[in-house]
Design a protein around this motif. Structure first.
Motif, short mmCIF file in Angstrom:
data_model
loop_
_atom_site.label_atom_id
_atom_site.label_comp_id
_atom_site.label_asym_id
_atom_site.label_seq_id
_atom_site.Cartn_x
_atom_site.Cartn_y
_atom_site.Cartn_z
N ILE A 17 8.52 -57.13 50.32
CA ILE A 17 9.72 -57.32 49.52
C ILE A 17 10.52 -58.51 50.06
O ILE A 17 10.34 -58.93 51.20
CB ILE A 17 10.61 -56.06 49.49
CG1 ILE A 17 11.11 -55.71 50.89
CG2 ILE A 17 9.86 -54.89 48.88
CD1 ILE A 17 12.18 -54.63 50.92
N ASN A 18 11.38 -59.06 49.21
CA ASN A 18 12.26 -60.17 49.60
C ASN A 18 11.50 -61.38 50.15
O ASN A 18 11.91 -61.98 51.15
CB ASN A 18 13.30 -59.70 50.63
CG ASN A 18 14.16 -58.56 50.12
OD1 ASN A 18 14.54 -58.55 48.95
ND2 ASN A 18 14.45 -57.60 50.98
N ASP A 20 11.05 -64.87 50.42
CA ASP A 20 11.93 -65.99 50.04
C ASP A 20 11.13 -67.29 49.93
O ASP A 20 9.95 -67.35 50.29
CB ASP A 20 13.12 -66.11 50.99
CG ASP A 20 12.73 -66.44 52.43
OD1 ASP A 20 11.69 -67.10 52.64
OD2 ASP A 20 13.49 -66.07 53.34
N ASN A 76 12.10 -58.60 44.42
CA ASN A 76 12.96 -59.74 44.76
C ASN A 76 12.16 -60.94 45.28
O ASN A 76 12.49 -61.56 46.28
CB ASN A 76 14.02 -59.33 45.79
CG ASN A 76 15.15 -60.33 45.90
OD1 ASN A 76 15.47 -61.03 44.94
ND2 ASN A 76 15.76 -60.41 47.06
N CYS A 79 13.38 -65.23 46.44
CA CYS A 79 14.80 -65.33 46.80
C CYS A 79 15.00 -66.46 47.81
O CYS A 79 14.05 -67.10 48.25
CB CYS A 79 15.30 -64.00 47.36
SG CYS A 79 14.38 -63.39 48.80
N ALA A 104 14.19 -63.82 41.99
CA ALA A 104 15.43 -64.59 42.10
C ALA A 104 15.51 -65.51 40.89
O ALA A 104 14.51 -66.07 40.45
CB ALA A 104 15.42 -65.41 43.39
#
Length: 200
Positions: A17-18, A20, A76, A79, A104
């Motif tokens: 998750i997340n 970026d 996500n 991001c 994002a």
């Protein structure tokens, strides 16, 4: 921009998750303004060890997923900073579609501008797709943009929503420049009119 109609591929599962944009393409690779050549740096800090050798545990280094064109990812995705190099790196590696429960906003928009289809699905559907992806080369997914469907290896189907305008652009391979060029006859006519106008 290459049109996106249907895509069949072994999906690569990235259960993180997340994720970026710095994880997708680390900052040291941002010196170029070329859209090509970034595929080798995709997920560099996870794909490679400190000595530059491949990390055999990372999903895209595993034989079944080296040529994956579909990435199934955690919530996500994309991001962080708004670097367009992130979709450039994905596309240069060969990934044309990313499936997650959320993205994002800036990354999501950049995907469409570069011919990548980001698909938002429900959490329970993502788990099914992860299950399919973890079967490796024994399973493929087929993404049909026109029908807005993802077909699994056992015949199951997941549907998804997409903005009609963005769908039109992907189906026809239209980025911002392509959209402008569709108006070329009107632009040319206007410029000819201005050129012939008397300013006296």
């Amino acid at each position: 921009m290459q049109p996106f109609t249907t895509l069949t591929s072994t999906p690569a599962p990235l259960k993180v998750i997340n994720v970026d944009t710095d994880m997708i393409i680390p900052k040291q690779y941002l010196k170029t303004i070329k859209r090509t050549g970034l595929g080798t740096a995709l997920f560099a800090e996870m794909r490679y060890k400190e000595d530059g050798s491949e990390n055999a545990d990372f999903v895209l280094n595993q034989p079944a997923y080296r040529k994956s064109e579909i990435l199934v990812a955690g919530d996500n995705f994309g991001c962080g900073s708004s670097r367009e190099h992130a979709p450039w790196a994905l596309l240069d590696f060969g990934i044309r579609c990313v499936i997650s429960t959320s993205f994002a906003d800036i990354f999501y928009n950049n995907c469409f501008k570069n011919g990548i289809l980001p698909i938002v699905v429900k959490p329970e559907d993502l788990e099914k797709l992860f299950d399919d992806a973890e079967r490796g080369s024994n399973a493929t997914l087929t993404v049909d943009l026109e029908k807005q469907e993802i077909k699994g290896p056992d015949g199951g189907t997941v549907t998804f929503d997409i903005d009609p305008f963005r769908k039109h652009c992907l189906l026809n391979g239209l980025d911002d420049i392509g959209l402008t060029m569709e108006k070329a006859p009107k632009i040319d006519a206007y410029e000819a009119k201005i050129a012939n106008r008397s300013w006296a």
